[in-house]
Design a protein around this motif. Sequence first.
Motif, PDB file in Angstrom:
ATOM      1  N   GLN A   9       0.828  -1.205   0.000  1.00 12.34           N
ATOM      2  CA  GLN A   9       0.000   0.000   0.000  1.00 12.34           C
ATOM      3  C   GLN A   9       0.864   1.256   0.000  1.00 12.34           C
ATOM      4  N   LEU A  10       1.961   1.235   0.748  1.00 12.01           N
ATOM      5  CA  LEU A  10       2.886   2.375   0.747  1.00 12.01           C
ATOM      6  C   LEU A  10       3.457   2.604  -0.648  1.00 12.01           C
ATOM      7  N   THR A  11       3.787   1.501  -1.327  1.00  9.36           N
ATOM      8  CA  THR A  11       4.329   1.584  -2.685  1.00  9.36           C
ATOM      9  C   THR A  11       3.311   2.192  -3.640  1.00  9.36           C
ATOM     10  N   ILE A  12       2.073   1.738  -3.536  1.00  5.53           N
ATOM     11  CA  ILE A  12       1.002   2.257  -4.388  1.00  5.53           C
ATOM     12  C   ILE A  12       0.811   3.755  -4.163  1.00  5.53           C
ATOM     13  N   ASP A  13       0.826   4.160  -2.904  1.00  3.11           N
ATOM     14  CA  ASP A  13       0.679   5.584  -2.583  1.00  3.11           C
ATOM     15  C   ASP A  13       1.843   6.397  -3.141  1.00  3.11           C
ATOM     16  N   LEU A  14       3.050   5.833  -3.063  1.00  2.00           N
ATOM     17  CA  LEU A  14       4.244   6.514  -3.565  1.00  2.00           C
ATOM     18  C   LEU A  14       4.122   6.784  -5.064  1.00  2.00           C
ATOM     19  N   ILE A  15       3.682   5.775  -5.810  1.00  2.00           N
ATOM     20  CA  ILE A  15       3.532   5.928  -7.259  1.00  2.00           C
ATOM     21  C   ILE A  15       2.367   6.853  -7.583  1.00  2.00           C
ATOM     22  N   HIS A  16       1.301   6.727  -6.824  1.00  2.00           N
ATOM     23  CA  HIS A  16       0.109   7.558  -7.065  1.00  2.00           C
ATOM     24  C   HIS A  16       0.427   9.046  -6.931  1.00  2.00           C
ATOM     25  N   TYR A  17       1.200   9.404  -5.924  1.00  2.00           N
ATOM     26  CA  TYR A  17       1.476  10.820  -5.659  1.00  2.00           C
ATOM     27  C   TYR A  17       2.687  11.374  -6.420  1.00  2.00           C
ATOM     28  N   PHE A  18       3.664  10.503  -6.734  1.00  2.00           N
ATOM     29  CA  PHE A  18       4.903  11.013  -7.337  1.00  2.00           C
ATOM     30  C   PHE A  18       5.162  10.516  -8.758  1.00  2.00           C
ATOM     31  N   GLY A  19       4.286   9.662  -9.282  1.00  2.00           N
ATOM     32  CA  GLY A  19       4.414   9.245 -10.674  1.00  2.00           C
ATOM     33  C   GLY A  19       5.716   8.537 -10.981  1.00  2.00           C
ATOM     34  N   TYR A  20       6.398   9.002 -12.037  1.00  2.00           N
ATOM     35  CA  TYR A  20       7.651   8.365 -12.460  1.00  2.00           C
ATOM     36  C   TYR A  20       8.686   8.329 -11.344  1.00  2.00           C
ATOM     37  N   LEU A  21       8.785   9.413 -10.584  1.00  2.00           N
ATOM     38  CA  LEU A  21       9.750   9.461  -9.482  1.00  2.00           C
ATOM     39  C   LEU A  21       9.425   8.372  -8.455  1.00  2.00           C
ATOM     40  N   GLY A  22       8.136   8.164  -8.209  1.00  2.00           N
ATOM     41  CA  GLY A  22       7.717   7.118  -7.278  1.00  2.00           C
ATOM     42  C   GLY A  22       8.107   5.735  -7.768  1.00  2.00           C
ATOM     43  N   VAL A  23       7.943   5.492  -9.080  1.00  2.00           N
ATOM     44  CA  VAL A  23       8.343   4.212  -9.677  1.00  2.00           C
ATOM     45  C   VAL A  23       9.850   4.016  -9.508  1.00  2.00           C
ATOM     46  N   PHE A  24      10.603   5.069  -9.799  1.00  2.00           N
ATOM     47  CA  PHE A  24      12.063   5.004  -9.689  1.00  2.00           C
ATOM     48  C   PHE A  24      12.502   4.704  -8.256  1.00  2.00           C
ATOM     49  N   ILE A  25      11.938   5.427  -7.305  1.00  2.00           N
ATOM     50  CA  ILE A  25      12.309   5.229  -5.894  1.00  2.00           C
ATOM     51  C   ILE A  25      11.968   3.809  -5.436  1.00  2.00           C
ATOM     52  N   ALA A  26      10.759   3.349  -5.769  1.00  2.00           N
ATOM     53  CA  ALA A  26      10.318   2.019  -5.331  1.00  2.00           C
ATOM     54  C   ALA A  26      11.192   0.922  -5.932  1.00  2.00           C
ATOM     55  N   MET A  27      11.509   1.023  -7.236  1.00  2.00           N
ATOM     56  CA  MET A  27      12.335   0.003  -7.883  1.00  2.00           C
ATOM     57  C   MET A  27      13.784   0.066  -7.398  1.00  2.00           C
ATOM     58  N   THR A  28      14.247   1.265  -7.049  1.00  2.00           N
ATOM     59  CA  THR A  28      15.593   1.397  -6.474  1.00  2.00           C
ATOM     60  C   THR A  28      15.661   0.688  -5.126  1.00  2.00           C
ATOM     61  N   LEU A  29      14.673   0.920  -4.289  1.00  2.00           N
ATOM     62  CA  LEU A  29      14.642   0.280  -2.971  1.00  2.00           C
ATOM     63  C   LEU A  29      14.547  -1.234  -3.103  1.00  2.00           C
ATOM     64  N   GLU A  30      13.715  -1.698  -4.047  1.00  2.00           N
ATOM     65  CA  GLU A  30      13.541  -3.139  -4.243  1.00  2.00           C
ATOM     66  C   GLU A  30      14.865  -3.795  -4.614  1.00  2.00           C
ATOM     67  N   SER A  31      15.651  -3.144  -5.479  1.00  2.00           N
ATOM     68  CA  SER A  31      16.918  -3.716  -5.925  1.00  2.00           C
ATOM     69  C   SER A  31      18.044  -3.500  -4.920  1.00  2.00           C
ATOM     70  N   ALA A  32      17.802  -2.633  -3.940  1.00  2.00           N
ATOM     71  CA  ALA A  32      18.787  -2.418  -2.875  1.00  2.00           C
ATOM     72  C   ALA A  32      18.498  -3.323  -1.689  1.00  2.00           C
ATOM     73  N   CYS A  33      17.741  -4.414  -1.953  1.00  2.00           N
ATOM     74  CA  CYS A  33      17.456  -5.468  -0.971  1.00  2.00           C
ATOM     75  C   CYS A  33      16.404  -5.076   0.071  1.00  2.00           C
ATOM     76  N   ILE A  34      15.625  -4.042  -0.216  1.00  2.00           N
ATOM     77  CA  ILE A  34      14.487  -3.698   0.645  1.00  2.00           C
ATOM     78  C   ILE A  34      13.272  -4.465   0.127  1.00  2.00           C
ATOM     79  N   PRO A  35      12.525  -5.153   0.993  1.00  2.00           N
ATOM     80  CA  PRO A  35      11.441  -6.035   0.539  1.00  2.00           C
ATOM     81  C   PRO A  35      10.206  -5.313   0.003  1.00  2.00           C
ATOM     82  N   ILE A  36      10.359  -4.681  -1.163  1.00  2.00           N
ATOM     83  CA  ILE A  36       9.237  -4.068  -1.870  1.00  2.00           C
ATOM     84  C   ILE A  36       9.110  -4.811  -3.198  1.00  2.00           C
TER      85      ILE A  36
END
Length: 203
Positions: A9-36
């Motif tokens: 849900q946090l991820t969805i909210d991040l993308i909803h409010y920040f668009g492309y930047l939200g996608v970038f941040i979420a995918m960066t965290l996921e690949s940095a071993c954060i469980p998203i």
Amino acid sequence: MGIVEFVSQLTIDLIHYFGYLGVFIAMTLESACIPIPSEVIMPFAGFSVSEGEMTLWGITIVGALGNLTGSLMAYYVGLKGGRPLLEKYGKYIFISYNSLDRADRWFEKYGHEAVFISRFLPGIRTFISLPAGIAEMDIKKFSIYTLAGSLPWAFVLGYIGVLLGPKWDTIKSYFHILDIIVIIGVIAGIIYLVYKYKTRSQI
């Protein structure tokens, strides 16, 4: 609400409010071993595409670049800290001993190509950067393999989100089908690698 649902849900909210930047941040965290899970990030981004908020190629490129950025972070953690540091402090950022072991075995078995193949494997794709860093894999090759594997993964998940539209969250019921497709692709890749190495050894 469980931890997975909460993080999703946090991820969805991040993308909803920040668009492309939200996608970038979420995918960066996921690949940095954060469980998203990217299986939530990209389909929801695809749903946003179906709503006219972003474009499919836009989320694909931004998602892949996020993957590369997070993977480089994990790579340098492995490069500078090594396995002992990860075993000691990894638990504080959700890196388990079993995850490290699994990624290590993959990297040792398939070498540099493991960085590409693992991008399609949930559970391994997130952690493969760590043994790559520990092994001091060439940074250019690492970046190329990572980006090459991340682009189709981001595109496929994003496209599924576009197709599902408002029903994007039903992707969870299709994960087993996606896993089968991925496994078939990985087996084909492994067969190719074995054939290539055998051919080389006979020359």
